[in-house]
Write an enzyme that holds these catalytic residues in place. Structure first.
Site, short mmCIF file in Angstrom:
data_model
loop_
_atom_site.label_atom_id
_atom_site.label_comp_id
_atom_site.label_asym_id
_atom_site.label_seq_id
_atom_site.Cartn_x
_atom_site.Cartn_y
_atom_site.Cartn_z
N SER A 101 0.79 -1.24 0.00
CA SER A 101 0.00 0.00 0.00
C SER A 101 0.82 1.29 0.00
CB SER A 101 -0.96 0.01 1.19
OG SER A 101 -1.96 -0.94 0.98
N ASN A 116 8.22 -7.63 11.45
CA ASN A 116 7.29 -6.51 11.21
C ASN A 116 5.93 -6.86 11.83
OD1 ASN A 116 6.64 -8.59 9.37
ND2 ASN A 116 5.52 -7.10 8.16
N CYS A 123 2.88 -7.86 10.84
CA CYS A 123 2.08 -9.08 10.53
C CYS A 123 2.93 -10.34 10.52
CB CYS A 123 1.34 -8.88 9.22
SG CYS A 123 0.22 -7.46 9.30
N GLU A 154 5.51 -11.49 8.66
CA GLU A 154 6.10 -12.17 7.50
C GLU A 154 7.56 -11.80 7.27
OE1 GLU A 154 3.76 -9.94 7.44
OE2 GLU A 154 3.88 -8.57 5.75
N PRO A 196 0.36 -10.67 3.90
CA PRO A 196 -1.09 -10.85 4.05
C PRO A 196 -1.90 -10.30 2.87
CG PRO A 196 -0.19 -9.35 5.76
CD PRO A 196 0.97 -9.85 4.96
N ILE A 200 -4.25 -4.93 -0.80
CA ILE A 200 -3.99 -5.02 -2.25
C ILE A 200 -4.71 -6.20 -2.90
CG2 ILE A 200 -1.82 -3.70 -2.26
CD1 ILE A 200 -0.34 -6.41 -2.52
N1 UDP Z 1 0.65 -2.79 7.63
C1 UDP Z 1 0.50 -1.69 8.46
N2 UDP Z 1 -0.76 -1.27 8.81
C2 UDP Z 1 -1.88 -1.91 8.38
C3 UDP Z 1 -1.73 -3.04 7.54
C4 UDP Z 1 -0.45 -3.44 7.17
O1 UDP Z 1 1.49 -1.11 8.88
O2 UDP Z 1 -3.01 -1.50 8.75
C5 UDP Z 1 2.02 -3.26 7.25
C6 UDP Z 1 2.50 -4.39 8.13
O3 UDP Z 1 3.90 -4.35 8.28
C7 UDP Z 1 2.12 -5.62 7.33
C8 UDP Z 1 2.42 -5.13 5.93
O4 UDP Z 1 2.00 -3.77 5.96
O5 UDP Z 1 2.88 -6.72 7.70
C9 UDP Z 1 1.74 -5.86 4.83
O6 UDP Z 1 0.34 -5.96 5.08
P1 UDP Z 1 -0.64 -6.21 3.86
O7 UDP Z 1 0.00 -7.16 2.90
O8 UDP Z 1 -1.98 -6.57 4.40
O9 UDP Z 1 -0.68 -4.74 3.20
P2 UDP Z 1 -1.34 -4.14 1.87
O10 UDP Z 1 -0.21 -3.84 0.95
O11 UDP Z 1 -2.34 -5.11 1.30
O12 UDP Z 1 -2.00 -2.86 2.36
#
Ligand code: UDP
Length: 589
Positions: A85, A284, A286, A288, A436, A440
């Site tokens: 994101s 971090n 989550c 991973e 996770p 995305i």
């Molecule tokens: N993360 C965060 N806040 C959130 C969700 C995710 O800081 O509310 C960070 C966290 O380090 C997590 C990583 O983004 O391990 C990846 O999460 P995800 O793949 O769900 O993120 P997306 O890219 O889908 O937003």
């Protein structure tokens, strides 16, 4: 099994209403009044441009940059690969932080200056959209001496509360609170306080917590032995305690609330190719990405379900290995460019990330891929395919890193690394992970990470109390094609905890193909995680989703099995165990 979407249009599948809602609310650039000022196509173009410009650092010509930019744009627009994101939100947006990573670990030492610095770091990182992990294991235990004040220390949990409170006030991009991971080593004298801190100290709301469990501890649990609690200030054992007692508390709390998870710290360090950069003590938020202090990682995930093709002469899908390889190569380059494009909130992070050049190439759409191939999630056949996929994709990803090293050089911390010992010239210290993809995957209209579909009908709490409804489109298309769709089928499924198992309206074969999270045993969940762990250089983000009637024993079994199957860690979540949860069974209205 044929998909409702003809393969010719697979490259550019139209965005669903859910995907558009998520993009509009959180990703498309807005002006000062909050009006959206770009289209979705412009979003892809701005991200592609910003990340392609980095090629000039490697002496690319104007034409070469334009060509790469176009390839990046097509990859994003087709949603075959999406970065995490912060990249989508910030890259190329005027006035935005040039900070594109989701994962950080901030070191904490046993002094007030370090704790204050960690709070500042967390605030700055959260503001730019990243999440922070901390190990509190170096902090002296509660009641220990403080020489300067002559008083007693308040312990790790009290310092977690400080970071938690600060985090509460910062909303990432105005939309979400920052996420934190808190880790405590199982040998820390405050371990039992830590294990129950989320239920007993209700104010800790913005942390996931994990216990750093050593192999020695897990063996002591199996053999029902005592182990030593050690004061990190003096490095002296202060007492011996039953490993089973501590483990019991961990699994009881995890059964109650989902926390704590386990982080298998010895495994993370064994698998680390850069021991020359020190020890890894945290992940971090989550879980991973285990990271060294001040390191960061940008994630990006490939949608597996968009890498299928029709088997010639058959009415069936097969994996398109060639296209997968192409996407992997381009995605590795995209993530490599981000390391240079990033300007992190702390200079130490810029320095560290350019030493290690870690990237986190992951996957999403795994459950959807299996449904399209007609393989039940968690089945033996599916696990076999996953292992093959994991090995091949990992090899492809590292080949891409080697190819980049030819032209761009090895990562600077390569000197003194295990890669150097092996004589292997690579561009990155770490390449693969399984993230996770909570947001995305919604933008990509696919299933999240390596998770099963949560249910065939469910809703997700997102965006300030809004509910996004979800109905498995592949299920509906199949039911209509096969002639067993009817108007109240979805209501029946909703009443059946989101599953079609046991419903006489659905033929037995399809009941298997459309397996959802709560149809699986905890063992099957862990087996899938272990299969994907073979792809991942880091850890795998996976929630072992258990039905509400799961027992403490189920949790214990899953935690032990994860260690035995060489997973990097584990997290469980029992349905309904928190007052508000993100994924919910049933219909949204
Ligand atoms: N993360 C965060 N806040 C959130 C969700 C995710 O800081 O509310 C960070 C966290 O380090 C997590 C990583 O983004 O391990 C990846 O999460 P995800 O793949 O769900 O993120 P997306 O890219 O889908 O937003």
């Amino acid at each position: 099994l044929t998909d409702p979407i003809p393969p010719s249009t697979m490259e550019y599948i139209p965005l669903s209403d859910n995907a558009l809602t998520v993009l509009r609310e959180r990703y498309l650039a807005k002006d000062d009044q909050g009006n959206i000022v770009e289209t979705v196509d412009q979003l892809w173009a701005r991200v592609a441009r910003e990340i392609a410009v980095v090629e000039t650092l490697y002496e690319a010509t104007h034409e070469e940059v334009a060509s790469i930019e176009e390839q990046f744009r097509r990859m994003l627009a087709s949603r075959t690969f999406l970065p995490n994101s912060p990249t989508l939100m910030n890259a190329g947006r005027p006035g935005a932080h040039k900070q594109y990573s989701a994962c950080f670990v901030i070191p904490i030492e046993d002094d007030m200056q370090s704790i204050g610095d960690a709070v500042t770091a967390a605030l700055l990182i959260h503001k730019s959209g990243g999440g922070t992990g901390f190990s509190f294991s170096n902090l002296r235990p509660k009641g220990d001496r403080v020489r300067s004040s002559g008083g007693v220390a308040s312990g790790p949990v009290s310092f977690m509360k400080i970071i938690d409170g600060a985090t509460e006030q910062v909303r990432q991009g105005g939309t979400r609170r920052g996420a934190n991971m808190g880790i405590l080593h199982v040998q820390h004298p405050d371990i039992l306080d830590f294990v129950r801190c989320k239920t007993h100290d209700g104010q800790i709301r913005n942390f996931n917590i994990s216990v750093a469990a050593t192999d020695e501890f897990m063996t002591a649990v199996k053999e029902d032995r005592l182990y030593a609690l050690i004061n990190p200030r003096t490095m002296q054992p202060i007492k011996h305690i039953s490993a089973r007692l501590v483990f019991d508390r961990i699994v009881e709390e995890a059964w109650k609330t989902g926390d704590p998870g386990l982080f298998f710290i010895d495994r993370a360090n064994r698998a680390c190719p850069i021991p020359n950069m020190g020890e890894i003590v945290s992940t971090n938020p989550c879980g991973e990405i285990p990271l060294h202090g001040f390191d960061a990682c940008t994630l990006g995930s490939i949608d597996l379900a968009k890498h299928l093709r029709i088997l010639p002469g058959h009415d069936q899908y097969e994996l398109d290995w060639e296209r997968l390889d192409q996407t992997i190569r381009l995605a590795v380059r995209f993530l490599d460019n981000i390391i240079d494009a990033n300007d992190h909130p702390l200079p130490q992070i810029n320095a560290m990330t350019r030493q290690t050049r870690r990237i986190g190439l992951g996957i999403m759409g795994y459950a959807r891929l299996l449904m399209m191939l007609g393989l039940p999630y968690g089945s033996e056949e599916a696990i076999r395919l996953t292992e093959r996929l994991a090995h091949q994709m990992k090899a492809m990803a590292w080949r891409a890193s080697e190819q980049l090293a030819h032209t761009r050089g090895v990562y600077p911390a390569w000197k003194g690394s295990k890669h150097e010992q092996e004589g292997r010239k690579v561009r990155h210290s770490y390449v693969t992970t399984v993230a996770p993809t909570g947001s995305i995957s919604m933008i990509a209209d696919t299933s999240a990470g390596c998770e099963p579909e949560f249910a065939l009908v469910w809703f997700k709490h997102v965006l300030e109390g809004r509910k996004l409804p979800y109905l498995c489109d592949l299920f509906e298309a199949t039911a209509r094609r096969e002639g067993w769709w009817h108007d109240v089928l979805i209501d029946k499924i909703a009443a059946n905890h989101g599953s079609c198992r046991g419903l006489k309206d659905v033929p037995a074969h399809w009941q298997q193909v459309f397996t959802v999270a709560h149809d699986l045993t905890s063992e099957q969940h862990v087996q899938v995680q272990a299969a994907w762990q073979q792809f991942s250089d880091t850890a795998v983000s996976k929630t072992i989703n258990l039905p509400s009637m799961a027992t403490v024993e189920d949790v214990r079994h899953a935690y032990v099995l994860a260690w035995e199957l060489d997973c990097s860690g584990i997290t469980v979540y029992r349905d309904g165990s928190r007052a508000s949860q993100v994924l919910n069974l049933g219909k949204a209205d």
